[in-house]
Write a protein that holds these residues in place. Sequence first.
Motif, PDB file in Angstrom:
ATOM      1  N   GLY A   1       2.133   7.339   2.055  1.00 55.62           N
ATOM      2  CA  GLY A   1       1.034   7.524   1.124  1.00 55.62           C
ATOM      3  C   GLY A   1       0.032   8.524   1.649  1.00 55.62           C
ATOM      4  N   GLY A   2      -1.075   8.662   0.947  1.00 61.48           N
ATOM      5  CA  GLY A   2      -2.101   9.639   1.292  1.00 61.48           C
ATOM      6  C   GLY A   2      -3.331   8.985   1.888  1.00 61.48           C
ATOM      7  N   LEU A   3      -4.474   9.580   1.655  1.00 64.26           N
ATOM      8  CA  LEU A   3      -5.702   9.109   2.296  1.00 64.26           C
ATOM      9  C   LEU A   3      -6.095   7.715   1.821  1.00 64.26           C
ATOM     10  N   GLY A   4      -5.861   7.428   0.537  1.00 61.67           N
ATOM     11  CA  GLY A   4      -6.184   6.099   0.018  1.00 61.67           C
ATOM     12  C   GLY A   4      -5.362   5.030   0.718  1.00 61.67           C
ATOM     13  N   THR A   5      -4.084   5.339   0.929  1.00 66.86           N
ATOM     14  CA  THR A   5      -3.202   4.402   1.634  1.00 66.86           C
ATOM     15  C   THR A   5      -3.699   4.202   3.061  1.00 66.86           C
ATOM     16  N   LEU A   6      -4.054   5.311   3.715  1.00 67.34           N
ATOM     17  CA  LEU A   6      -4.546   5.217   5.094  1.00 67.34           C
ATOM     18  C   LEU A   6      -5.778   4.325   5.173  1.00 67.34           C
ATOM     19  N   GLU A   7      -6.674   4.501   4.218  1.00 63.66           N
ATOM     20  CA  GLU A   7      -7.901   3.719   4.209  1.00 63.66           C
ATOM     21  C   GLU A   7      -7.585   2.222   4.098  1.00 63.66           C
ATOM     22  N   GLU A   8      -6.641   1.917   3.218  1.00 64.80           N
ATOM     23  CA  GLU A   8      -6.255   0.517   3.030  1.00 64.80           C
ATOM     24  C   GLU A   8      -5.593  -0.037   4.291  1.00 64.80           C
ATOM     25  N   VAL A   9      -4.757   0.782   4.921  1.00 61.44           N
ATOM     26  CA  VAL A   9      -4.049   0.346   6.126  1.00 61.44           C
ATOM     27  C   VAL A   9      -5.030   0.045   7.249  1.00 61.44           C
ATOM     28  N   PHE A  10      -5.961   0.962   7.455  1.00 62.66           N
ATOM     29  CA  PHE A  10      -6.892   0.742   8.560  1.00 62.66           C
ATOM     30  C   PHE A  10      -7.780  -0.469   8.305  1.00 62.66           C
ATOM     31  N   GLU A  11      -8.116  -0.702   7.064  1.00 68.47           N
ATOM     32  CA  GLU A  11      -8.939  -1.865   6.776  1.00 68.47           C
ATOM     33  C   GLU A  11      -8.188  -3.161   7.100  1.00 68.47           C
ATOM     34  N   ILE A  12      -6.942  -3.236   6.672  1.00 69.84           N
ATOM     35  CA  ILE A  12      -6.208  -4.492   6.879  1.00 69.84           C
ATOM     36  C   ILE A  12      -5.870  -4.669   8.369  1.00 69.84           C
ATOM     37  N   LEU A  13      -5.678  -3.547   9.084  1.00 69.07           N
ATOM     38  CA  LEU A  13      -5.451  -3.624  10.533  1.00 69.07           C
ATOM     39  C   LEU A  13      -6.720  -4.080  11.248  1.00 69.07           C
ATOM     40  N   THR A  14      -7.855  -3.519  10.860  1.00 66.58           N
ATOM     41  CA  THR A  14      -9.087  -3.882  11.573  1.00 66.58           C
ATOM     42  C   THR A  14      -9.527  -5.302  11.234  1.00 66.58           C
ATOM     43  N   TRP A  15      -9.271  -5.743  10.022  1.00 69.94           N
ATOM     44  CA  TRP A  15      -9.584  -7.142   9.689  1.00 69.94           C
ATOM     45  C   TRP A  15      -8.736  -8.087  10.556  1.00 69.94           C
ATOM     46  N   LYS A  16      -7.504  -7.694  10.812  1.00 71.50           N
ATOM     47  CA  LYS A  16      -6.635  -8.534  11.665  1.00 71.50           C
ATOM     48  C   LYS A  16      -7.111  -8.471  13.117  1.00 71.50           C
ATOM     49  N   GLN A  17      -7.487  -7.276  13.543  1.00 69.23           N
ATOM     50  CA  GLN A  17      -7.988  -7.103  14.901  1.00 69.23           C
ATOM     51  C   GLN A  17      -9.210  -7.991  15.158  1.00 69.23           C
ATOM     52  N   LEU A  18      -9.990  -8.201  14.113  1.00 67.75           N
ATOM     53  CA  LEU A  18     -11.203  -9.017  14.240  1.00 67.75           C
ATOM     54  C   LEU A  18     -10.932 -10.504  14.004  1.00 67.75           C
ATOM     55  N   GLY A  19      -9.663 -10.855  13.805  1.00 66.86           N
ATOM     56  CA  GLY A  19      -9.313 -12.259  13.613  1.00 66.86           C
ATOM     57  C   GLY A  19      -9.640 -12.789  12.230  1.00 66.86           C
ATOM     58  N   LEU A  20      -9.875 -11.902  11.254  1.00 64.50           N
ATOM     59  CA  LEU A  20     -10.216 -12.358   9.895  1.00 64.50           C
ATOM     60  C   LEU A  20      -8.984 -12.815   9.124  1.00 64.50           C
TER      61      LEU A  20
ATOM     62  N   TYR B   1       0.870  -1.170   0.000  1.00 61.82           N
ATOM     63  CA  TYR B   1       0.000   0.000   0.000  1.00 61.82           C
ATOM     64  C   TYR B   1       0.906   1.219   0.000  1.00 61.82           C
ATOM     65  N   CYS B   2       0.690   2.137  -0.921  1.00 58.65           N
ATOM     66  CA  CYS B   2       1.542   3.324  -0.977  1.00 58.65           C
ATOM     67  C   CYS B   2       0.869   4.423  -1.783  1.00 58.65           C
ATOM     68  N   GLY B   3       1.475   5.598  -1.757  1.00 60.14           N
ATOM     69  CA  GLY B   3       0.869   6.766  -2.361  1.00 60.14           C
ATOM     70  C   GLY B   3       0.895   6.762  -3.882  1.00 60.14           C
ATOM     71  N   SER B   4      -0.098   7.434  -4.455  1.00 56.37           N
ATOM     72  CA  SER B   4      -0.160   7.558  -5.909  1.00 56.37           C
ATOM     73  C   SER B   4       0.250   8.958  -6.378  1.00 56.37           C
ATOM     74  N   SER B   5       0.586   9.834  -5.421  1.00 55.66           N
ATOM     75  CA  SER B   5       0.952  11.203  -5.797  1.00 55.66           C
ATOM     76  C   SER B   5       2.293  11.218  -6.530  1.00 55.66           C
ATOM     77  N   ALA B   6       2.326  12.019  -7.603  1.00 60.02           N
ATOM     78  CA  ALA B   6       3.554  12.084  -8.417  1.00 60.02           C
ATOM     79  C   ALA B   6       4.464  13.224  -7.979  1.00 60.02           C
ATOM     80  N   THR B   7       4.053  13.998  -6.995  1.00 59.35           N
ATOM     81  CA  THR B   7       4.819  15.209  -6.678  1.00 59.35           C
ATOM     82  C   THR B   7       5.550  15.137  -5.334  1.00 59.35           C
ATOM     83  N   VAL B   8       5.707  13.940  -4.797  1.00 60.61           N
ATOM     84  CA  VAL B   8       6.352  13.828  -3.477  1.00 60.61           C
ATOM     85  C   VAL B   8       7.874  13.878  -3.606  1.00 60.61           C
ATOM     86  N   ASP B   9       8.532  14.034  -2.468  1.00 58.20           N
ATOM     87  CA  ASP B   9       9.992  14.055  -2.400  1.00 58.20           C
ATOM     88  C   ASP B   9      10.560  12.810  -3.104  1.00 58.20           C
ATOM     89  N   PRO B  10      11.534  12.993  -3.995  1.00 63.34           N
ATOM     90  CA  PRO B  10      12.106  11.852  -4.734  1.00 63.34           C
ATOM     91  C   PRO B  10      12.663  10.764  -3.812  1.00 63.34           C
TER      92      PRO B  10
END
Length: 194
Positions: free
Chosen positions: A109-128, A10-19
């Motif tokens: 990454g940005g908000l999309g990355t955060l969304e993906e991270v929290f989903e995979i963390l919460t799925w693990k928290q729930l034992g999925l 999971y990572c950012g899609s922005s093209a303008t970040v620090d190289p």
Amino acid sequence: MSALQSVCIYCGSSATVDPYYRTLAYRVGTLLGTQKIRLIYGGGRSGLMGEVADGALHAGGTVIGIIPHHMQAREIEHRTLSELHVVDTMHTRKMMMAEKADGFVVLPGGLGTLEEVFEILTWKQLGLHNKPIVIFNAQEFWNPLLGLIRHIIAAQFAPANNEQLYEVIESLEQLMPALGHENTARFSPEDKWF
Ligand code: AMP
């Protein structure tokens, strides 16, 4: 744990970040490619997403992209992947990415990355699932996120063991060992409600 065969990034899609971050993503891709570990990711070629895919491909690795059709143009789909799956929704995309991977790595990454991270963390928290989740805290990028999780735990909105849902690394050398660590903490729905 059986040998790791595929890793979702999971990572950012922005093209303008620090190289610096772009180079890091490319090097992560290279590492996976040389280790013959399949890269699973969102299928775009912009920002860190493109770098990680290119790094893996140039190292001879297999790269599987999963992109929803409504984002094909926006994220500028990568045209030379080993496999590109075009799916109907963001939910299907995230589910497929999660199912195909034996472990997860979170790059800056940005908000999309955060969304993906929290989903995979919460799925693990729930034992999925009980797959390794590695947060790559490059240049301390994720310090605010890690601080937020500590704040949530201190206020008892989450149990203390939530910090064991993931491993934090700061350098590339730590990546493969972190992905290989046996997850000793077990999470179940009962842990969620205390
Ligand atoms: P970003 O971190 O915002 O650059 O987005 C990184 C990845 O997350 C891209 O593949 C986006 O398609 C994806 N993404 C963006 N917004 C969302 C969302 N609301 N839910 C899930 N994934 C998203």
